[in-house]
Write a protein that holds these residues in place. Structure first.
Motif, PDB file in Angstrom:
ATOM      1  N   PRO A 197      -3.018   1.034  22.530  1.00  0.00           N
ATOM      2  CA  PRO A 197      -2.761   1.990  23.608  1.00  0.00           C
ATOM      3  C   PRO A 197      -2.717   1.386  25.008  1.00  0.00           C
ATOM      4  O   PRO A 197      -2.614   2.117  25.981  1.00  0.00           O
ATOM      5  CB  PRO A 197      -3.963   2.939  23.487  1.00  0.00           C
ATOM      6  CG  PRO A 197      -5.070   2.071  22.988  1.00  0.00           C
ATOM      7  CD  PRO A 197      -4.433   1.042  22.105  1.00  0.00           C
ATOM      8  N   SER A 231       2.673   3.015  34.209  1.00  0.00           N
ATOM      9  CA  SER A 231       3.766   3.336  35.132  1.00  0.00           C
ATOM     10  C   SER A 231       4.412   2.044  35.628  1.00  0.00           C
ATOM     11  O   SER A 231       3.847   0.954  35.473  1.00  0.00           O
ATOM     12  CB  SER A 231       3.226   4.127  36.330  1.00  0.00           C
ATOM     13  OG  SER A 231       2.244   3.356  37.007  1.00  0.00           O
ATOM     14  N   SER A 269       0.477   2.442  26.861  1.00  0.00           N
ATOM     15  CA  SER A 269       1.081   3.742  26.517  1.00  0.00           C
ATOM     16  C   SER A 269       1.301   4.642  27.732  1.00  0.00           C
ATOM     17  O   SER A 269       2.293   5.363  27.803  1.00  0.00           O
ATOM     18  CB  SER A 269       0.227   4.466  25.474  1.00  0.00           C
ATOM     19  OG  SER A 269      -1.100   4.590  25.940  1.00  0.00           O
ATOM     20  N   SER A 270       0.411   4.616  28.696  1.00  0.00           N
ATOM     21  CA  SER A 270       0.581   5.496  29.864  1.00  0.00           C
ATOM     22  C   SER A 270       0.879   4.686  31.125  1.00  0.00           C
ATOM     23  O   SER A 270       0.628   5.131  32.248  1.00  0.00           O
ATOM     24  CB  SER A 270      -0.691   6.332  30.075  1.00  0.00           C
ATOM     25  OG  SER A 270      -1.805   5.474  30.260  1.00  0.00           O
TER      26      SER A 270
END
Length: 892
Positions: free
Chosen positions: A642, A648, A645-646
Motif C-alpha cells: 500500500p 499524489s 496507493s494514495s
C-alpha cells in the motif's frame, strides 16, 4: 550522465591490447589538490567516484576538494553523493524490493507515466540463498530433500522473481541451491576493478557495490568497497539515486605478526569484533594495513570483512595487493581482468606493499596476530568473546543469571532414554558466509572429523548437525580432499547451499529433544560458524548461542555440551576407553595447508560456468509475463503493497506530531531481529491467525522471511519476536503491549490497529543501539504500516536509521546523558513533537512535550537524526521511493 571533469583528470591506461579511460588521482594531486596520496584507500575510492560523476549538481568541485581537506581534521561534516557500480541482493530482502518495483510500475502507470521507466539503471544481482531450511540432516540425501521442500514452499516467490528477471533490465537472478550471495560475490561476481563500454571506449573504475544484506562487507576482503543498506535504499540506488553520505571517519587497524598454530581466522575475527566494538567504530570505515597482511590470504580477510556489522563499522576494508591477484587467479577470473586490477591499482596509488607508507587515519588501533587465542562468542551477542578455556565458567554464569545455578548436573530423560542437561549442544552447524568461504577452516573441520573417527569418537545423539556450504565449489574441494566422507560419518552431511542456521532456518529439533527441552525449560546451546547469535534468532528453543570456527563446531558435536573446559577436559573416550583431548584431534597448520593446496582454479571455473541456469525444477516453473505484474488477491506470499496507493503527484507539507501514544518502551540493543518479522510463525500470533483465515495450514506457514512479499503477514509480525521485552509490560516477553487509555494488554499489532482506527499517531521509545543487526527493510516498513511516526532512542544503528527515513519515519535521539529513564517514562505518556516543518535542517533540535497520566507535564529537547539534506527531501516526500517516483514522473 557525463562528467564535466573540471580538474582535467581523464587519462588512458593500456593493459595488454586494450586501452581504458580512467580518472587519475595522481593527476588530481598534480593539479593542486594536495595530499591525496596520503588518504586511506577507502577514501581514494570515494574520491574517484566523485571525480567520475562530477556534474556540478549532485557532485561539485567543492565535494572533491572536501575529501582532500579531510586530511586536516581526519573527519568531515561534508555530505557527498556516492554512486556504487552495482547492487547485490539476497531473496529475503530481494523479494520485497521487486514487489516495490512492481508496485512503482503500477503507480507511475496510474499517474500517466511509462511503467518501463521503472528499471534498474545499475547492474543488480539477486542470489537466492535465504530460503532453504534444515529439515533433513545427518543423511546422504539431506540436501536433495531440503532443496525439494524449498522449491515446494517457495514456488510462488520464485516464479515472481523469475517474472522480475524477465520484466526488468539489468537484473540477474542466481537460482536457489547455488550458494550464499556473499560467497558467490567473492568467488564469481566481483571484479575488484570494474569496466564498462561508453560510446565505444572502455572506462575503468573501482568495483563498488551496496547490498541488501549487511554482510555485503565480506567483499571488502577482495579490495572491493561495499556495505549493506536497507532494501529501500538499495532500490533507490538501482534506480539511479546517489547514496547521500557524510565523508566518514576512517579507523586504521594495524595488523602485525602471524597467527599461532591451531588458531583460526574465526578466532581472529571474534577478537577483532570484541576489540573494535569496545573501541567504538559505529558508522565509521575500518581499513586494515600493516605487515600482518602479508600472511593473511583473501579467504581470511573476507572472514574479517564479513563481520564488520558485528563490530559496528560501515566496512572493514583490505587494500589490493599480491594476495588479491592470487585469489582472483585461483577463482578463475580471466587474465585480462587480473592484469587490469594490478595496472589500475598501481596507477591510482591504491596498491599495497608490505613496506607501503601508512595512510593517514582518524585513529589507529593495533593487533598482534600472535596474541590471538582460540575463542567463541556468546551466548547472545557476537562481540561477547569468550576464550575457549573460559567457556565453562561463562556457561555457569549464564545458569546463575537465569536462577538455575547448581542444576548443570541434573539429568532429564527423553522419551527414548537419552539423558539431557543444561548446556547440551542441540544444534552444531557449519554454516554462514563468514566461514564457508574459507577453505582453511573447512579443511580443518574435515581433518578434525577424520582424526575423531580414527579415535572412535562419534556425534552425541541429541545434536542436530549440519553442513551448509557457501558454494558448490566447497563441496568439490572437500570431495577432492576425501574429507567429505568423514564429515558425513559424523552427521555433517551437506544440507543445502544457503545461510540456513545462521539466519534462523535451523529447522525443527527432533520431537523427543524438543519436548524434553520444553518440558524442563532447559537452557541448551547451539554452536555455529555464523556471524550472529542474537536472542531468538537461531532457534526459538535455544537460549545460548555460540559462534565458533567450523573445526570447533565439530568438536562440540562430539562433546555434546558447552559446559566443558576443552583445555583440560577430554572431548571423549577412544575405543579403549582412554580420554581423547582436543590436542589429540586438532590438525596442525601444515596439515591444513596441505589440504588447502588441493583447491584449484579449475573447480571454480567448472562450478560457475553455468551459474544462472538452475535446477530442472527452477527451469520448469510457470512464470507470468508482462511489463506489470498480475497481482493475485488470494496470494499469501505476494501482495500489492500500500505504500504508493494514495500517493499524489506532489508531496504534502510535513508537520508536527501531535498527541502520540507510545507503542513500545524498549531497552538497549534492540536489533532488527527483535523488530522485523523473522523465523517461524506461531499459530496463535496475529500473522498465524491471518494465514489460517486464508486457509493456510500450520505446516505450510513457512517463515516470515519467505513471506516478506506480503505486507499483511509482515505488519502482523512486526515487534513479535519471542524475546523482545517491552517495559510497558514488565516481567513478560514477546510482542505485547498495553493499549491506552484503557491499559488493556494485547499484541503490539492489535494495539497499533486500534490506535490507527482512532487516528492516533504512535512513537517508539528505546535505549542505545536501536536497530542493530541485519539490514532488514521490514524493521522500518512494519512500524510504518503500524502507524509509527517517530522513533526516539539514545542511538541508532547506521543502516536502520536510514531505513526509517526511507519509510518516512522520523529518527530522534535523546541528548547526551538523557534517556527514557531521565523522564521516568512508563509508556502511559502522550507525546507531542514540535519543530517538524518543510524548512527543517539536518540535525535539527526537536521539542518534545510529554503529558503524564496524572496530568503533569515535562518538556525536553531531541536531536533529529535526519543527517543530510537529501534525507530531508526523502522525509518530506514520505519516503525515498516516493521521492524517486515523483522525480521520474516529472521527466515523463
Amino acid at each position: 550522465m557525463t562528467s564535466i571533469n573540471s580538474f582535467g583528470t581523464l587519462r588512458q591506461l593500456k593493459v595488454n591490447d586494450t586501452q581504458y579511460d580512467y580518472f587519475s588521482l595522481p593527476s588530481l594531486e598534480a593539479s593542486g589538490v594536495k595530499g591525496i596520496s596520503r588518504l586511506p584507500h577507502t577514501l581514494k575510492i570515494l574520491l574517484e567516484n566523485l571525480l567520475r560523476h562530477e556534474d556540478n549538481d549532485t557532485v561539485r568541485q567543492e565535494d572533491i576538494q572536501a575529501v582532500a581537506a579531510w586530511l586536516e581534521t581526519k573527519k568531515s561534516d561534508r555530505e557527498i553523493a556516492y554512486r556504487p557500480a552495482r547492487v547485490l541482493m539476497q531473496d529475503f530482502t530481494g523479494v520485497p524490493a521487486v514487489v516495490d518495483l512492481g508496485a512503482m510500475r503500477d503507480a507511475i502507470k496510474n499517474m500517466g507515466g511509462d511503467p518501463e521507466r521503472i528499471n534498474p539503471l545499475s547492474p543488480v544481482d539477486l542470489v537466492i540463498d535465504h530460503s532453504i531450511q534444515v529439515d533433513a540432516f545427518a543423511k546422504p540425501d539431506a540436501m536433495q530433500i531440503n532443496a525439494h521442500m524449498e522449491m515446494e514452499r517457495n514456488n510462488e516467490r520464485y516464479a515472481f522473481l523469475r517474472w522480475g528477471q524477465k520484466a526488468f533490465a539489468n537484473f540477474r537472478v542466481v537460482p536457489p541451491d547455488t550458494g550464499i550471495c556473499h560467497q558467490v560475490n567473492l568467488e564469481f561476481l566481483a571484479k575488484t576493478v570494474w569496466h564498462e563500454n561508453k560510446n565505444g571506449q572502455q572506462t575503468a573504475y573501482p568495483d563498488t557495490l551496496v547490498g541488501t544484506d549487511s554482510h555485503t562487507t565480506m567483499i571488502n576482503g577482495l579490495g572491493v568497497l561495499g556495505w549493506g543498506v536497507g532494501g529501500i535504499e538499495a532500490e533507490a540506488a538501482m534506480l539511479g539515486q546517489p547514496i547521500s553520505m557524510l565523508i566518514p571517519e576512517v579507523v586504521g587497524v594495524r595488523l602485525t605478526g602471524r597467527l599461532k598454530d591451531g588458531v583460526t581466522a574465526t578466532d581472529l575475527v571474534l577478537t577483532l569484533t570484541q576489540m573494535l566494538r569496545k573501541k567504538g567504530v559505529v558508522g565509521k570505515f575500518v581499513e586494515y594495513f600493516g605487515s600482518g597482511l602479508a600472511d593473511l590470504p583473501v579467504a581470511d580477510r573476507a572472514t574479517i570483512a564479513n563481520m564488520a556489522p558485528e563490530y559496528g563499522a560501515t566496512c572493514g576494508f583490505f587494500p589490493i595487493d599480491g594476495a588479491t591477484l592470487d585469489y582472483l587467479r585461483l577463482t578463475g577470473r580471466d587474465e585480462q581482468t587480473i592484469a587490469l586490477v594490478e595496472a589500475y591499482a598501481k596507477a591510482q596509488d591504491m596498491w599495497h606493499e608490505k613496506n607501503s607508507s601508512e595512510p593517514v587515519f582518524t585513529d589507529i588501533v593495533e593487533l598482534d596476530l600472535s596474541q590471538v587465542e582460540p575463542s567463541l562468542a556468546g551466548p547472545k551477542r557476537p562481540q561477547d568473546r569468550v576464550e575457549l578455556k573460559q567457556l565453562k565458567p561463562a556457561f555457569e554464569k549464564l545458569l546463575t543469571d537465569a536462577n538455575r545455578a547448581g542444576e548443570q548436573h541434573t539429568a532429564y530423560k527423553t522419551a527414548d532414554g537419552i539423558e539431557m542437561h543444561h548446556g547440551d549442544v542441540v544444534i552444531a552447524a557449519i554454516t554462514s558466509c563468514t566461514n564457508t568461504s574459507n577453505p582453511s577452516v573447512l579443511m580443518a573441520a574435515g581433518l578434525v572429523a577424520k582424526k575423531a573417527l580414527e579415535k572412535g569418537l562419534q556425534r552425541k545423539p541429541w545434536v542436530k548437525s549440519s553442513l551448509a556450504p557457501g558454494s558448490q565449489v566447497v563441496t568439490q574441494y572437500l570431495k577432492t580432499s576425501g574429507l567429505d566422507k568423514y564429515l558425513d560419518q559424523l552427521g555433517f552431511d551437506n544440507v543445502g547451499y544457503g545461510c540456513t542456521t545462521c539466519i534462523g532456518n535451523s529447522g525443527p529439533l527432533p520431537d523427543n529433544i524438543a519436548k524434553t527441552v520444553a518440558d524442563h525449560d532447559l537452557i541448551v546451546s547451539a554452536v555455529l560458524s555464523g556471524n550472529r547469535n542474537f536472542e531468538g534468532r537461531i532457534h526459538p528453543q535455544v537460549k545460548a548461542n555460540w559462534l565458533a570456527s567450523p573445526p570447533l563446531v565439530v568438536i562440540f558435536a562430539l562433546t555434546g555440551t558447552t559446559s566443558i573446559d576443552l583445555t583440560s577436559e577430554p572431548v571423549g573416550k577412544d575405543t579403549q576407553g582412554k580420554p581423547v583431548y582436543l590436542k589429540d584431534i586438532w590438525p596442525s597448520n601444515t596439515e591444513v595447508a596441505e589440504e588447502v593446496a588441493k583447491v584449484s582454479s579449475k573447480m571454480f571455473r567448472e562450478q560457475y560456468a553455468d551459474v544462472f541456469a538452475g535446477s530442472t525444477e527452477w527451469r520448469s516453473m510457470l512464470v507470468p509475463a508482462g511489463e506489470t505484474y498480475t497481482w493475485q488477491k488470494d496470494s499469501t506470499y505476494i501482495q500489492h503493497p500500500p505504500f504508493f496507493s494514495s500517493m499524489s503527484a506532489q508531496p504534502g507539507k510535513i508537520h508536527d506530531i501531535e498527541n502520540a501514544r507510545i507503542l513500545a518502551l524498549l531497552g538497549d540493543s534492540i536489533t532488527t531481529d527483535h523488530i522485523s518479522p523473522a523465523g517461524s510463525i506461531k499459530p496463535d500470533s496475529p500473522a498465524g491467525k491471518y494465514l489460517q483465515s486464508k486457509g493456510v495450514a500450520v505446516k505450510d506457514f513457512n517463515s516470515y522471511g519467505a513471506r516478506r512479499g506480503n505486507h499483511e503477514v509482515m505488519m502482523r509480525g512486526t515487534f513479535a519476536n519471542i524475546r523482545i521485552r517491552n517495559e510497558m509490560v514488565p516481567g513478560m516477553e514477546g510482542g505485547i503491549t498495553k493499549h491506552y487509555p484503557d491499559g488493556e494488554v494485547m499484541s503490539i499489532y492489535d494495539a497499533a490497529m486500534r490506535y490507527q482506527s482512532d487516528h492516533i499517531p504512535l512513537v517508539i521509545i528505546a535505549g542505545k543501539e536501536y536497530g542493530t543487526g541485519s539490514s532488514r527493510d521490514w524493521a522500518a516498513k512494519g512500524p510504518k504500516l503500524q502507524g509509527v511516526q517517530a522513533v526516539i532512542a539514545e542511538s541508532f544503528e547506521r543502516i536502520h536509521r536510514s531505513n526509517l527515513i526511507g519509510m518516512g519515519i522520523l529518527p530522534l535521539q535523546f541528548k547526551s546523558g538523557e534517556t527514557r529513564k531521565s523522564f521516568n517514562m512508563d509508556g502511559t505518556e502522550i507525546i507531542t513533537l514540535k519543530g517538524i516543518h518543510d524548512d527543517m535542517k539536518p540535525g535539527a533540535e526537536i521539542t518534545a512535550l510529554m503529558r503524564r497520566q496524572d496530568g503533569s507535564q515535562a518538556e525536553f529537547r531531541l536531536i533529529s537524526r535526519i543527517d543530510t539534506q537529501n534525507e530531508i527531501e526523502y522525509y518530506r516526500h514520505g519516503g525515498i521511493l516516493q521521492f524517486v517516483l515523483r522525480n521520474m514522473l516529472k521527466t515523463v
